[in-house]
Design a protein around this motif. Structure first.
Motif, PDB file in Angstrom:
ATOM      1  N   VAL A   1       0.834  -1.202   0.000  1.00  0.00           N
ATOM      2  CA  VAL A   1       0.000   0.000   0.000  1.00  0.00           C
ATOM      3  C   VAL A   1       0.865   1.245   0.000  1.00  0.00           C
ATOM      4  O   VAL A   1       0.650   2.181  -0.788  1.00  0.00           O
ATOM      5  N   ARG A   2       1.860   1.275   0.874  1.00  0.00           N
ATOM      6  CA  ARG A   2       2.748   2.435   0.960  1.00  0.00           C
ATOM      7  C   ARG A   2       3.468   2.688  -0.368  1.00  0.00           C
ATOM      8  O   ARG A   2       3.608   3.833  -0.823  1.00  0.00           O
ATOM      9  N   THR A   3       3.947   1.629  -0.998  1.00  0.00           N
ATOM     10  CA  THR A   3       4.661   1.764  -2.269  1.00  0.00           C
ATOM     11  C   THR A   3       3.755   2.363  -3.339  1.00  0.00           C
ATOM     12  O   THR A   3       4.146   3.283  -4.077  1.00  0.00           O
ATOM     13  N   MET A   4       2.527   1.863  -3.425  1.00  0.00           N
ATOM     14  CA  MET A   4       1.598   2.365  -4.437  1.00  0.00           C
ATOM     15  C   MET A   4       1.194   3.807  -4.158  1.00  0.00           C
ATOM     16  O   MET A   4       1.032   4.610  -5.093  1.00  0.00           O
ATOM     17  N   GLN A   5       1.032   4.162  -2.898  1.00  0.00           N
ATOM     18  CA  GLN A   5       0.691   5.549  -2.567  1.00  0.00           C
ATOM     19  C   GLN A   5       1.800   6.503  -2.976  1.00  0.00           C
ATOM     20  O   GLN A   5       1.535   7.591  -3.505  1.00  0.00           O
TER      21      GLN A   5
ATOM     22  N   ASP B   1       3.897   5.981  -5.405  1.00  0.00           N
ATOM     23  CA  ASP B   1       3.867   6.019  -6.871  1.00  0.00           C
ATOM     24  C   ASP B   1       2.824   7.019  -7.363  1.00  0.00           C
ATOM     25  O   ASP B   1       3.062   7.758  -8.331  1.00  0.00           O
ATOM     26  N   ILE B   2       1.666   7.047  -6.705  1.00  0.00           N
ATOM     27  CA  ILE B   2       0.609   7.982  -7.099  1.00  0.00           C
ATOM     28  C   ILE B   2       1.052   9.422  -6.875  1.00  0.00           C
ATOM     29  O   ILE B   2       0.838  10.294  -7.730  1.00  0.00           O
TER      30      ILE B   2
ATOM     31  N   ARG C   1       3.199  14.689  -8.993  1.00  0.00           N
ATOM     32  CA  ARG C   1       4.298  15.649  -9.151  1.00  0.00           C
ATOM     33  C   ARG C   1       4.718  15.752 -10.620  1.00  0.00           C
ATOM     34  O   ARG C   1       5.077  16.837 -11.096  1.00  0.00           O
ATOM     35  N   ARG C   2       4.673  14.633 -11.349  1.00  0.00           N
ATOM     36  CA  ARG C   2       4.992  14.684 -12.787  1.00  0.00           C
ATOM     37  C   ARG C   2       3.955  15.518 -13.531  1.00  0.00           C
ATOM     38  O   ARG C   2       4.297  16.268 -14.459  1.00  0.00           O
ATOM     39  N   ASP C   3       2.695  15.400 -13.126  1.00  0.00           N
ATOM     40  CA  ASP C   3       1.656  16.222 -13.751  1.00  0.00           C
ATOM     41  C   ASP C   3       1.935  17.705 -13.531  1.00  0.00           C
ATOM     42  O   ASP C   3       1.725  18.532 -14.433  1.00  0.00           O
TER      43      ASP C   3
END
Length: 438
Positions: A212-216, A218-219, A224-226
Motif C-alpha cells: 500500500v505504501r509503495t503504491m501511494q 507512486d501515485i 508531481r509529474r503532472d
C-alpha cells in the motif's frame, strides 16, 4: 472488481431519453477509465477507446472539423473497424490533450448515431474549452477516490449494514455496540489505505501495508509529474512545494496553511493561482475560514486563510512514519490523529455534495473544524475528535450559545457512538459520509 457509486450516474445517463455526451471528471487514478470500460461492457456491443495522450496523432481526426461524416470516417479509421449505429460507445480519454474533440461533441451528439463519453486528468485545470459545450449537449459525472462506504463494500460489508447506520443517524439512535466496533476497525483501515482504487484492490488481494505504501508513493510521484508537465513553468516549484507541505502543515496545532513555509517572503496574493491549480486538478481540497458561521457561508469566506487537505486520506497517512499507521490500526487513542481525521472528513464531505468546505476561527469563541450548509440551508458546525476526550469542545459550545448565530445543532464526529446532549449530537466518525448534500 471494485463497486463504485458513480456507476449509478452512468446508468442513469444511459437510461435517459435525451442523450448527451458524458464528461467524467476527477483526479488521476480515481478509477475513471476502468469505470467507463466496465459500463461499456454492460451496455454496448461495440466499444471504441481513443486515448489522446497515448495516441497523439488521433487529434488530427478533429482538427478544423465540423463535418460529422468526415469525423466518423476518421474515428472508424482510428478504431480499425466500422462503428455500428445504436450499438457503439466511443470513449475519448485524456480529452484535455485534444480540446477540439470536445468542441466537436455538439455535432456528434446532434448526429445521434453513437454515444460518447469523455474523460481525462487535470480537467479542472484545462476545462475552459471542454466545459464550453452548450447546455443540453453534455452531462458531467465527478469521480472521487472510494468513499468509506465503497471501501467497506470492497471488504465484503453488505448494504444492510449501511441501511442500519442511516436509520440510526436519522433517528439519532446508538449503533449496535458490536457493529460500532467493527465499523471503527474498518474506518481505521480506511485511514491507512485510503480510497485510491489501485491501492484498495492491492490491499484486497495481498493485505500488505508495505505494498500500500509503495503504491501511494507512486501515485504522489505521478501527481508531481503532472505538475511538471501541465503547470506553468514559473509556478511549478511553488506548486510542488505546496503539495509536499500538506502533511506537515496538517500536523501543526491550528492546521492552517502558512505561506512563509513555501519560501522566504512568500505572500498569498502572489501564490493564489498555485493553490487554485492543486484544487482544480482535484489533488487537494481547500477549506476556507469564514468571518462568522452564518449563511451563506460563501459570502463571508476569507480567501487567504485556509487549510489544505489531500484528496485521499491514504496519501496523507502514507506521508507519515510507519509507526503512525500501526498506531491507527491498533486503535491507540492516546495519539493525536487530528490532521488525519480532519482530512478524511474533508474528503467525505467533498464526495457527498459539499463542494465548498469551510471552517471558523475566532479569538473570542475558538475554532470549529468545519461548517456545512445543508440542503435545508441550515449552517451546521462540526468538530472532529480523534481521542477519548471527544466530549471536550469549548469552541462548539461557545458558538451554539451565541444567540445571533441561530444554530440549532452542532455535530461532533469522533470514536464514540451516537448520543445527544442538548444541542450537540455525537456521531461516530464513520458516519461522516452519510451527511449527504446531493
Amino acid at each position: 472488481m471494485l463497486r463504485r457509486k458513480a456507476m449509478n450516474q452512468l446508468e442513469a445517463w444511459h437510461a435517459s431519453s435525451s442523450r448527451t455526451a458524458l464528461l467524467v471528471t476527477g483526479a488521476r487514478q480515481v478509477g475513471k477509465t476502468y469505470l467507463v470500460r466496465e459500463f461499456a461492457h454492460r451496455h454496448y456491443a461495440n466499444f471504441v477507446e481513443l486515448n489522446f495522450i497515448e495516441q497523439p496523432d488521433l487529434a488530427q481526426a478533429f482538427e478544423g472539423q465540423r463535418d460529422v461524416q468526415n469525423m466518423i470516417m476518421r474515428l472508424e479509421l482510428a478504431a480499425g473497424h466500422p462503428l455500428v449505429p445504436g450499438e457503439t460507445l466511443v470513449f475519448l480519454d485524456e480529452i484535455q490533450a485534444c480540446k477540439e474533440a470536445a468542441t466537436a461533441i455538439k455535432f456528434l451528439v446532434d448526429d445521434g448515431r453513437f454515444d460518447f463519453v469523455m474523460s481525462g486528468s487535470l480537467l479542472g485545470v484545462e476545462l475552459e474549452d471542454i466545459r464550453s459545450v452548450p447546455v443540453g449537449y453534455q452531462s458531467e459525472v465527478p469521480m472521487f477516490p472510494l468513499d468509506f462506504e465503497e471501501f467497506c463494500w470492497s471488504r465484503d460489508v453488505g448494504e444492510d449494514v449501511f441501511a442500519m447506520l442511516r436509520e440510526c443517524l436519522a433517528k439519532r439512535e446508538p449503533v449496535d455496540a458490536f457493529v460500532h466496533e467493527k465499523m471503527m476497525d474498518l474506518f481505521r483501515q480506511y485511514l491507512v489505505i485510503g480510497g485510491m482504487p489501485a491501492v484498495v484492490a492491492s490491499f484486497q488481494q495481498s493485505g500488505s501495508i508495505l505494498d500500500v505504501r509503495t503504491m501511494q508513493e507512486d501515485i504522489k510521484r505521478a501527481y508531481r509529474r503532472d505538475i511538471s508537465q501541465y503547470a506553468a513553468k514559473a509556478d511549478r516549484l511553488h506548486i510542488k512545494t505546496i503539495y509536499d507541505l500538506v502533511p506537515s502543515e496538517l500536523n501543526n496545532p491550528n492546521k492552517r496553511f502558512t505561506f512563509a513555509k513555501v519560501g522566504k517572503g512568500a505572500r498569498f496574493k502572489a501564490m493564489a493561482g498555485d493553490f487554485d491549480w492543486l484544487a482544480a486538478a482535484n489533488v487537494a481540497l481547500p477549506a476556507y475560514n469564514v468571518d462568522e458561521p452564518r449563511k451563506p457561508l460563501e459570502m463571508s469566506k476569507e480567501r487567504n486563510l485556509f487549510k489544505l487537505f489531500y484528496s485521499d486520506v491514504g496519501l496523507l497517512t502514507g506521508a507519515y512514519l510507519n509507526s503512525t499507521a500501526l498506531n491507527i490500526l491498533s486503535g491507540d487513542d492516546n495519539v493525536n490523529y487530528g490532521g488525519i481525521y480532519e482530512n478524511v472528513v474533508a474528503q467525505e464531505l467533498a464526495a457527498h455534495g459539499f463542494q465548498s468546505l469551510y471552517y471558523y476561527n475566532s479569538k473570542r469563541l475558538g475554532e470549529l473544524d468545519f461548517l456545512i450548509q445543508d440542503r435545508n440551508d441550515r449552517v451546521i458546525p462540526i468538530e472532529v475528535k480523534s481521542g477519548k476526550n471527544y466530549k471536550v469542545h469549548r469552541a462548539l459550545n461557545n458558538v451554539l450559545a451565541e444567540p445571533n448565530f441561530h444554530i440549532e445543532e452542532g455535530l461532533v464526529l469522533g470514536p464514540g457512538n451516537v448520543e445527544i446532549a442538548g444541542k450537540v449530537t455525537y456521531l461516530p466518525i464513520y458516519m461522516v459520509g452519510l451527511l449527504e448534500n446531493q
